[in-house]
Scaffold this motif. Sequence first.
Motif, PDB file in Angstrom:
ATOM      1  N   ASN A 224       0.830  -1.209   0.000  1.00 42.53           N
ATOM      2  CA  ASN A 224       0.000   0.000   0.000  1.00 42.53           C
ATOM      3  C   ASN A 224       0.866   1.261   0.000  1.00 42.53           C
TER       4      ASN A 224
ATOM      5  N   ALA B  20       0.708   4.063  -2.998  1.00 43.16           N
ATOM      6  CA  ALA B  20       0.392   5.467  -2.686  1.00 43.16           C
ATOM      7  C   ALA B  20       1.566   6.369  -3.048  1.00 43.16           C
TER       8      ALA B  20
ATOM      9  N   SER C 286       1.596   9.888  -5.100  1.00 43.56           N
ATOM     10  CA  SER C 286       2.165  11.147  -4.603  1.00 43.56           C
ATOM     11  C   SER C 286       3.293  11.619  -5.510  1.00 43.56           C
TER      12      SER C 286
ATOM     13  N   PHE D  83      -4.901   3.682   2.341  1.00 46.26           N
ATOM     14  CA  PHE D  83      -3.564   4.198   2.010  1.00 46.26           C
ATOM     15  C   PHE D  83      -3.004   5.063   3.141  1.00 46.26           C
ATOM     16  N   GLN D  84      -3.770   6.075   3.535  1.00 45.51           N
ATOM     17  CA  GLN D  84      -3.254   6.977   4.567  1.00 45.51           C
ATOM     18  C   GLN D  84      -3.036   6.232   5.885  1.00 45.51           C
TER      19      GLN D  84
ATOM     20  N   ASN E 219       0.073  14.258  -0.359  1.00 44.83           N
ATOM     21  CA  ASN E 219      -1.350  14.063  -0.684  1.00 44.83           C
ATOM     22  C   ASN E 219      -2.196  15.214  -0.131  1.00 44.83           C
TER      23      ASN E 219
ATOM     24  N   PHE F 190      -5.147  10.922  -3.382  1.00 38.87           N
ATOM     25  CA  PHE F 190      -5.744   9.603  -3.126  1.00 38.87           C
ATOM     26  C   PHE F 190      -6.611   9.643  -1.880  1.00 38.87           C
TER      27      PHE F 190
END
Length: 460
Positions: free
Chosen positions: A224, A228, A232, A277-278, A307, A272
């Motif tokens: 992940n 991501a 970015s 993800f975060q 992001n 995103f």
Amino acid sequence: MTVVKNICCIGAGYVGGPTCAVLAYKCPDIKVTIVDLSEARIAAWNSSHLPIYEPGLDEVVFECRGKNLFFSTDVDAAIQEADLIFVSVNTPTKKTGMGAGMAADLAYVESATRRIAQVAQSSKIVVEKSTVPCRTAQSMRTILDANSTPEIHFDILSNPEFLAEGTAIKDLLNPDRVLIGALQTESGIEAQNALVDVYTHWVPKDRVITTNLWSSELSKLAANAMLAQRISSINALSAICEATGADVDEVAFACGKDTRLGSKFLKASVGFGGSCFQKDILNLVYLSRQLNLPEVADYWQQVVTMNEYQKSRFVRHIISTLFNTITNKKIAVLGFAFKKDTGDTRESAAITLIKDFMQENARVAVYDPKVEAEQIYMDLAEPDVEKKVTICASAYEAAEGADAVVIVTEWDEFRDDQLDYTKIYAGMNKPAFLFDGRLLVDAAKLRKIGFKVSVIGKNE
Ligand code: NAD
Ligand code: UGA
């Protein structure tokens, strides 16, 4: 050799539901029971209106439900019957206490594990399906071992899920790989083989990877984080494109043609979103800090920082283009889900954008084909939100009388060959601005209609 005949899945969410429904569909010889504490969620799984929108999900569920696929709130009975239990509960970012805002909240994993320990009356294979910090299986083992007896033994496997929402059924039917981690003991390897046999009902054996427990847990966070990171990276380049006249689509295409880089996950966007993800990157950052690896932590943190920057940069651009004020102007937001083909709104960029528009006292009209009005209001959770934000039944209604249209989700129906942009333009205040946060429309075509178009990563 252990043969799995009865599976229980704890957690009937976006992962547990589709994953175990496909498992039941592909393994008619295995009984699968998906359980959840939420009565409403289980009632929806048992109804004709499933709680999750995923292309192809209805067909799979309706084919197996009542045959070898069951949805229930009777967690204890399903645990007792099962040979193998997937723990597929939520692992959100902690809101309070130690590690707040960074670490994963493992309370749900722990309570599901304790429940298994309390009610099991026979040996079980317990499978971590949720995304967890590296070495969580150790904590689960401690809880289970404390309750094992000479007659009841627990093996723990890590089997992270790699499906993406919107393509979950396709991903589950034809995964790039299935990853199964186990302790490299005799009984650990036997449990690992038992789960391999379940997946090889439909997944080619060379795509089922077996590793040690910790590699499996870390690989999920790593995958992940790397996905991501690509977004970015291209979003960082989109800012350079806007300032120089380079075109981010052309840059992504040229870079993606290098087989070492590949073309996927290089689509610039408003940022995103999604539930993972975060959360998973912050998890990795927290883990790195705990391991006293500050440079590593800072490196991954920057993916999230970029992001946030991308979202605020987009908002600033909209405001400055609209003559530095959006007070009382009507902004039509097309799309609220975090990506197309899902009704999921968790961490959607739309939430940040609309909150910023509200701060500037704009009037916001939102249309999304799959997200319910209550969900939108719940996500925006601001005083007087219903006065400031209107939920519309179509893109045309949202754009009527608007000063600007902002494309936030890349739903196919917003493409310029599907939506009648001439009609949208006719209903808008002039000049009619359109901001494409998804590189979805043909800007030249819309400019011919009369729109003033801005696209992320392009400066035309
Ligand atoms: P979700 O919130 O949709 O579903 C979790 C469910 O677990 C909820 O319905 C909740 O009621 C239930 N639950 C919690 N504690 C329980 C308990 N003790 N007993 C019974 N039910 C319980 O979450 P999700 O999106 O399905 O994610 C689950 C896990 O999978 C997370 O760790 C996530 O990071 C990971 N994951 C998610 C995705 C995705 O696309 N959403 C993809 C891969 C991995
Ligand atoms: C992601 C991963 O793709 C899955 O492999 C993983 O299992 C899952 O997270 C998880 O662990 O939850 P998901 O979040 O459902 O899946 O959807 P993605 O397709 O990855 O999209 C995530 C976000 O990135 C969306 O907002 C999407 O619009 C955005 N995105 C994606 C871009 O902005 N550009 C891209 O090129 C790709």
